[in-house]
Design an enzyme around this catalytic site. Structure first.
Site, short mmCIF file in Angstrom:
data_model
loop_
_atom_site.label_atom_id
_atom_site.label_comp_id
_atom_site.label_asym_id
_atom_site.label_seq_id
_atom_site.Cartn_x
_atom_site.Cartn_y
_atom_site.Cartn_z
N ALA A 32 0.87 -1.19 0.00
CA ALA A 32 0.00 0.00 0.00
C ALA A 32 0.91 1.23 0.00
O ALA A 32 0.81 2.11 0.86
CB ALA A 32 -0.96 0.00 1.18
N HIS A 37 7.20 5.70 1.40
CA HIS A 37 7.93 4.49 1.00
C HIS A 37 8.84 4.78 -0.20
O HIS A 37 9.98 4.34 -0.25
CB HIS A 37 6.96 3.38 0.57
CG HIS A 37 6.03 2.90 1.64
ND1 HIS A 37 4.67 3.06 1.55
CD2 HIS A 37 6.26 2.25 2.81
CE1 HIS A 37 4.09 2.51 2.63
NE2 HIS A 37 5.03 2.03 3.40
N ASP A 150 8.41 5.17 12.19
CA ASP A 150 8.34 4.06 13.15
C ASP A 150 9.62 4.08 13.99
O ASP A 150 10.50 3.24 13.84
CB ASP A 150 8.19 2.74 12.39
CG ASP A 150 6.92 2.71 11.57
OD1 ASP A 150 5.87 2.47 12.15
OD2 ASP A 150 6.98 2.96 10.34
N SER A 185 0.89 7.45 5.71
CA SER A 185 0.77 6.09 6.23
C SER A 185 -0.21 5.32 5.37
O SER A 185 -1.19 5.89 4.86
CB SER A 185 0.24 6.15 7.67
OG SER A 185 -0.23 4.88 8.07
P1 AMP Z 1 5.29 -0.15 6.37
O1 AMP Z 1 4.90 -0.60 5.02
O2 AMP Z 1 4.28 0.71 7.04
O3 AMP Z 1 5.81 -1.27 7.23
O4 AMP Z 1 6.54 0.82 6.14
C1 AMP Z 1 7.69 0.41 5.44
C2 AMP Z 1 8.78 1.37 5.71
O5 AMP Z 1 8.40 2.68 5.26
C3 AMP Z 1 9.10 1.50 7.21
O6 AMP Z 1 10.50 1.60 7.38
C4 AMP Z 1 8.39 2.77 7.58
O7 AMP Z 1 8.97 3.41 8.70
C5 AMP Z 1 8.58 3.60 6.32
N1 AMP Z 1 7.58 4.67 6.27
C6 AMP Z 1 6.26 4.55 6.52
N2 AMP Z 1 5.65 5.75 6.44
C7 AMP Z 1 6.62 6.65 6.14
C8 AMP Z 1 6.65 8.06 5.94
N3 AMP Z 1 5.55 8.80 6.03
N4 AMP Z 1 7.84 8.65 5.64
C9 AMP Z 1 8.98 7.91 5.54
N5 AMP Z 1 9.02 6.58 5.72
C10 AMP Z 1 7.87 5.95 6.02
#
Ligand code: AMP
Length: 285
Positions: A32, A37, A150, A185
Site C-alpha cells: 500500500a 515508501h 516508526d 501512512s
Molecule cells: P510499512 O509498510 O508501514 O511497514 O513501512 C515500510 C517502511 O516505510 C518502514 O521503514 C516505515 O517506517 C517507512 N515509512 C512509513 N511511512 C513513512 C513516511 N511517512 N515517511 C517515511 N518513511 C515511512
C-alpha cells in the site's frame, strides 16, 4: 524490474548480482505504498547498484486480527509505483512461503519494548524482529532503509543488527508528511473524510508539546496540556478519537524523560485511534 514470489528465486538472482560486485539497498514494506515508501526506494537506488523492495503484510506482527484483515493490499498498484523509481526487484512472498510453519523462536528486545508500541502491541516487535531477520537473510543487503515514522522499530532493528552481528548498515530516513502535516501512512486510506480532516491535529499536538518542553515546561504539565487540547474539541469525540499514549522519550533508549534533554535526543511519540484507525507519529528535537 523483476517480481519474485519465492525465496529461492530471489536468493538465486541476488547471489549472482552480488558475485558480480553489485551492492544492494533494501526497503522492507507491507505495501500500500505512498510517497514516504518511495522516498526510501529513491534513496536506496541512489546509494546502491540495486534497489530491492519487499512487500509482505506480516501476520506475526499484528496483535489485532481486525487490523490485519483490513490492512490495504494493492500489489499491482505498488509495482506500478516502483517501476518508474528504478526499483530492480520486488519480493512479494505469500504467508506460506515465509512461514511454512509458525516460527517458535522468540525475540525479546528488553527495555526497548516495554514502552509505547511494545507495551500496547504485545508480541509486535517479536514479529517484526523475526520477519526482518528472515528478509535480511534472503536479500543480504549492504544497506537497509527504515522510516523514522516508526521510531521504535528503528531502535529495535538497530539493536538486533548490532547484537546479532548482521553485516549491513541501517539507514534511518525522515518522515514524509502530507501538506497539512499528517504523516503519510498506508492506514490513512482507511480514514473517513471526517477523521481525515482531523488527523493533522496529531502533528499539531506534537508541535505544541515540543514548544512547551522547549519553554521549560515539565513532561507532566506538557501531557496535561495535550490532553486539554484534545478534550476541548468536541469534534474529536464525534470522530471517535482515543489517545493510546503521548510520551516524551530519550531518542536512543526510548525510556521516558521528565523534561527536554540534549538537542536531537528528545522524542515525542503519539499513538491514537481515529474512527477505529490506529495512527502513530513522532517528532525528534
Ligand atoms: P510499512 O509498510 O508501514 O511497514 O513501512 C515500510 C517502511 O516505510 C518502514 O521503514 C516505515 O517506517 C517507512 N515509512 C512509513 N511511512 C513513512 C513516511 N511517512 N515517511 C517515511 N518513511 C515511512
Amino acid at each position: 524490474m523483476f517480481i519474485f514470489n519465492t525465496i529461492s528465486e530471489t536468493q538465486q538472482y541476488l547471489k549472482a548480482q552480488q558475485r558480480a560486485g553489485k551492492t544492494i539497498g533494501f526497503v522492507p514494506t507491507m505495501g500500500a505504498l505512498h510517497a514516504g515508501h518511495i522516498s526510501l526506494i529513491e534513496r536506496a537506488k541512489t546509494e546502491n547498484d540495486l534497489a530491492v523492495c519487499s512487500i509482505f503484510v506480516n501476520p506475526t506482527q499484528f496483535n489485532n486480527p481486525d487490523d490485519l484483515k483490513k490492512y490495504p493490499r494493492t500489489l499491482e498498484r505498488d509495482c506500478e509505483m516502483l517501476l518508474p523509481m528504478g526499483c530492480d526487484i520486488v519480493f512479494a512472498p505469500s504467508a506460506e512461503e515465509m512461514y511454512p510453519s509458525l516460527p517458535q523462536l522468540k525475540m525479546d528486545f528488553g527495555t526497548l519494548e516495554t514502552v509505547m508500541e511494545g507495551k500496547f502491541r504485545p508480541g509486535h516487535f517479536n514479529g517484526v524482529g523475526i520477519v526482518v531477520s528472515k528478509l535480511f537473510n534472503i536479500v543480504k543487503p549492504d544497506k537497509a532503509y527504515f522510516g523514522l515514522k516508526d521510531l521504535q522499530q528503528v531502535a529495535v532493528i538497530r539493536r538486533m543488527v548490532q547484537e546479532l552481528s548482521f553485516d549491513l548498515e541501517i539507514i534511518p530516513c525522515l518522515t514524509l508528511r502530507e501538506t497539512d502535516g499528517l504523516a503519510m501512512s498506508s492506514r490513512n486510506t482507511r480514514l473517513s473524510s471526517e477523521a481525515r480532516a482531523l488527523a493533522p491535529q496529531i502533528y499539531k499536538a506534537l508541535n505544541l508539546a515540543k514548544e512547551k518542553l522547549q519553554n521549560g515546561v515539565s513532561v507532566i504539565e506538557m501531557q496535561a496540556a495535550v490532553n486539554e487540547y484534545f478534550a476541548h474539541n468536541p469534534e474529536f469525540e464525534r470522530a471517535d478519537f482515543r489517545m493510546e499514549y503521548f510520551e516524551a522519550a530519550d531518542f536512543d533508549t526510548l525510556l521516558p524523560i521528565e523534561a527536554k534533554i540534549a538537542d536531537g535526543k528528545t522524542a515525542l511519540c503519539i499513538a491514537a485511534f481515529l474512527g477505529g484507525v490506529r495512527l502513530i507519529d513522532n517528532i525528534v528535537f
